[in-house]
Design an enzyme around this catalytic site. Sequence first.
Site, PDB file in Angstrom:
ATOM      1  N   GLY A 293       8.988   4.822  -3.185  1.00 17.62           N
ATOM      2  CA  GLY A 293       8.004   5.984  -3.163  1.00 17.62           C
ATOM      3  C   GLY A 293       6.877   5.549  -4.254  1.00 17.62           C
ATOM      4  O   GLY A 293       6.398   4.583  -3.978  1.00 17.62           O
ATOM      5  N   SER A 294       6.519   6.807  -4.871  1.00 19.66           N
ATOM      6  CA  SER A 294       5.095   6.535  -5.363  1.00 19.66           C
ATOM      7  C   SER A 294       5.046   5.613  -6.410  1.00 19.66           C
ATOM      8  O   SER A 294       3.803   5.173  -6.925  1.00 19.66           O
ATOM      9  CB  SER A 294       4.809   8.087  -6.270  1.00 19.66           C
ATOM     10  N   THR A 295       6.123   4.970  -7.092  1.00 25.60           N
ATOM     11  CA  THR A 295       5.936   3.889  -8.066  1.00 25.60           C
ATOM     12  C   THR A 295       5.147   2.810  -7.612  1.00 25.60           C
ATOM     13  O   THR A 295       4.490   1.963  -7.874  1.00 25.60           O
ATOM     14  CB  THR A 295       7.297   3.359  -8.779  1.00 25.60           C
ATOM     15  N   GLU A 601       8.044  15.471  -6.029  1.00 23.98           N
ATOM     16  CA  GLU A 601       6.972  14.449  -6.430  1.00 23.98           C
ATOM     17  C   GLU A 601       6.266  15.579  -7.354  1.00 23.98           C
ATOM     18  O   GLU A 601       5.202  14.751  -8.186  1.00 23.98           O
ATOM     19  CB  GLU A 601       6.287  14.441  -5.160  1.00 23.98           C
TER      20      GLU A 601
END
Lengths: 644, 365
Positions: A293-295, A601
């Site tokens: 995901g966003s990491t 998120e």
Amino acid sequence: MRVSNVTVRRRLFFILLAGTLLFAGLLVRLAYVQLWKGKQLAAEAEDNWRRQITVMPKRGEIWDRNGTKLTYNISTPTVMAVPAQVEDAKAVAERLAAVLDMPADDIYKLLKKSASSVYIKPAGRKITQEKAQQIREMNLPGIIVTEDNKRFYPYGSLAAHVLGFTGIDNQGLMGVEATYDKQMTGVKGYISYLSQANGDKMPGSTSQFAKPLDGLNLQLTIDYHLQSVVERELQQAMIKYQAEHAIAIMMDPNNGEVLAMAGYPTFEPSHFRDYPVETYNRDLPIWMTYEPGSTFKIITLAAALNEKKVDLKNEFFHDPGAIEVGGARLRCWKRGGHGSESFLEVVENSCNPGFVVLGQRLGKETLFDYINRFGFGKKTGIDLGGEENGILFKPSRVGPVELATTAFGQGVSVTPIQQVAAVSAAINGGRLFQPHVGKALINPDNGEVVQRMEPKLVRDNVISADTSKQVREALESVVAQGTGKNAFIDGYRVGGKTGTAQKVIGGRYSPTEHIVSFIGFAPADNPRIVVYAAVDNPQGLQFGGLIAAPLVKNIMAESLRYLKVEPSKKQLPREYTYGDTTPQIVEVPNLIGATIEDILEDMNDNFLLAKSGTGNTVVNQVPKPGTRVEKGSTIRVYLADTSQ
Amino acid sequence: MAKARSAPDLYLITATLLILTIGVIMVYSASAVLAFREHGDSFYYLKRQGLFAVLGVVAMFFTMNVDYWIWKKYAKIGLLVCFALLLIVLVPGIGDVRGGARSWLGIGSFGIQPSEFMKMGMIIYLSKLLSEKQSGITEFTKGLLPPLALMGLAFGLIMLQPDLGTGAVLCGASLLIIFTAGARLKHLGLLGLVGLAGFVGLIIAAPYRLKRITAFLDPWSDPLGAGYQIIQSLYAIGPGGLVGLGLGMSRQKYSYLPEPQTDFIFSIVSEELGFIGAATVLLLFLLLIWRGMRAAVTAPDTFGSLLAVGITGMIAVQVIINIGVVIGMFPVTGITLPLVSAGGSSLTLILASLGILLNISRYSR
């Protein structure tokens, strides 16, 4: 017919001759045995007389980086038999079986072995003092209760997956017990002596003693205190979110030394067999693979900065809420989009369309080159068994959509330890270190270091030192002003990034199960620690910023103080949405149409959520959007499945 | 029938007494460990052996001076008494079981083995029988069958104990007398075939017997079972080498070798005194047997010849079987080494019979 004396005499001579020949035969055979075969028989006889009693070496202890003993040996009673001295094997086997809870037949077989001594395995190894006393009192000839070493874990389950465990013969099976098994085992010693057939020493003979060489002590990079902090927080997260798993890693980004690492649920190594196999067999921080995901956007960001494809502060981007790529519409997690924003704000807001653009600017060759250079797609080589590779798209199969999703962390599969190593490289000046948990091997007799596990630089200049500085600053502002606000620690400069990923179950995205993560580091200007935490499938719906980020924050706040890191006065001030007067009044956001991913998120920390119904999309909410309520109020959301 | 006696055979006396002395010393050396463990007295077997040796030497000097013809007179009654004793010993409660055989009569450690007496009784009786009816020996039924029947009956009774070793020695000595007396080779050959057929029959009936018998050929095939004693014996003899480990230095006597002071004493002799010592004992026995045969050849009458051959043969067969077993040439048979192994009445008896042999030697022509 008369028998003549001649016959008698003839026969007497015949007898004499035959007798003499027989005697000659005996003499020849005697000479053969004594003079010809003598040496060989003497050697065999020596083996027959010589008894060896093995003296087991002590297994090395495992220490934390400051010398706190995480496991050491305690002696426990063990039952041994000298088969030659056992009188009535059947009866003895039955009496032992009653105490040891082991089939009498199995014991009988051991008692009948032609060996000088046997362990009554497995039930007779490492028994309780009560059982030992019972057996001693039976006073059975040939049955001896001796001492055997057993691993003792003073802190129970602490660092269980790192330490691993040993088997019945004290052999390392998992964790560093397995990795450094050879060094910790030592060398067996023995007492050897000439014995009588009953096992007693033969009078007048000498015995030889070879001292056992004890195993080396292993010093870990793990810090007992930091490990305790991490595990305490994970345990709480497990309870609070009723999560399937919770994972955390703390590493020194400048040398790859793992300071703490844990995966929950955990187990107690002293009786690991009482736990499910997957609990003790899977070292989640290095075994589990999932979409980051966003990491993962940190990698895209670092690559774009290093390739000078973006000017964070001066370049602007308009996010309408979705971006069209190769015929597919990729949505931003925020309903309606972030509107016009600088690229720094793209990073702060974790805006998907903005990262898609960065990915497109890099192109698939360059982006994937960076992903590989950051160490994804293959094992980090940490000194623990059971590590996974993770999965990347095959370069040939990467089209515009794959490039775009990879840029914001979907469609790739990585392990937590890979992320920690890669992010460390992104913020430490561009040096990718191999994570490790073993620090040194120490001679138990004199305390001398026999071998030091030096930091291993896998790749230098993954990005330039200047790029790295920009990444640090961007990530610091994520925490101070963006989606990572819940990791903000007053007095310390913290950088970090959240991540949310749908779990892939049976080859498809699960609509209901997610892994919520946060990776943070501090101090942002000169990172001392990188902390990663992930919560797998938290129950109950909350804004993502309320799950993993506070976990990292708690771990980090306590760790920084413990590590005596000087608080900084130059930290970026935290952005407050409203005036600091209490009570704060906030406006209820519009959540209708948001998916669970979107909510996870969302780093909004003004509201708690309560959910009704099942499904992956919010269809209604109370209070209505735009209502002004007190900060900390609960919004009830109604979920249902809607086809998108 | 009185004749002029001369001095007894000096070689025979010397060989006998030397072997006896070596035996007493070796019994002490071999048994000290066991004696201390079982009786709390290292000298237990030495004392017994010394006592019976002295008794035996007295008996030997007595029989050496008794004209051997006197035994003819007592032959029949002696044999009957021996048969009676063999029957009595088989009765449970009267006969003692020692070492797996019901072969002992008597109280405590001072018992007698009727089978030992039977050996002498048989030798004397057959010598008398065959010397008196020597001409009939060539006839199968009248001459050969009666002595064979007697021998077979005694052997059968001994096998009921069971004691194969003593039985074999009895047969060996008896057959030597019958052979010397002039039995036809044709008859003996026929008997040999019958015996062989019976032996084969027994093996076919129970094949494990063959395995037990052949175990000595490869004792390592069953090191803890049938091969155990042979291996332990070889582990004593082998390390002895040329000069041995030295008197008292045996290691196999520490409970490895069963019965180190009786059946396997020759192993200990070989271990402690080496090839030189063991060969010396063998050669002394050979000397004894040569002189015994010489007495048989030079005896003044057939009775003397047969008696001498019987006594000498008895000793020779026993020595050959015992040493053959110990050095792994024959299958294990429980049998002692005459004059050397620890023994009670049997030692006295063998010395007494050697006295008879010595007496015969005094009438050498």
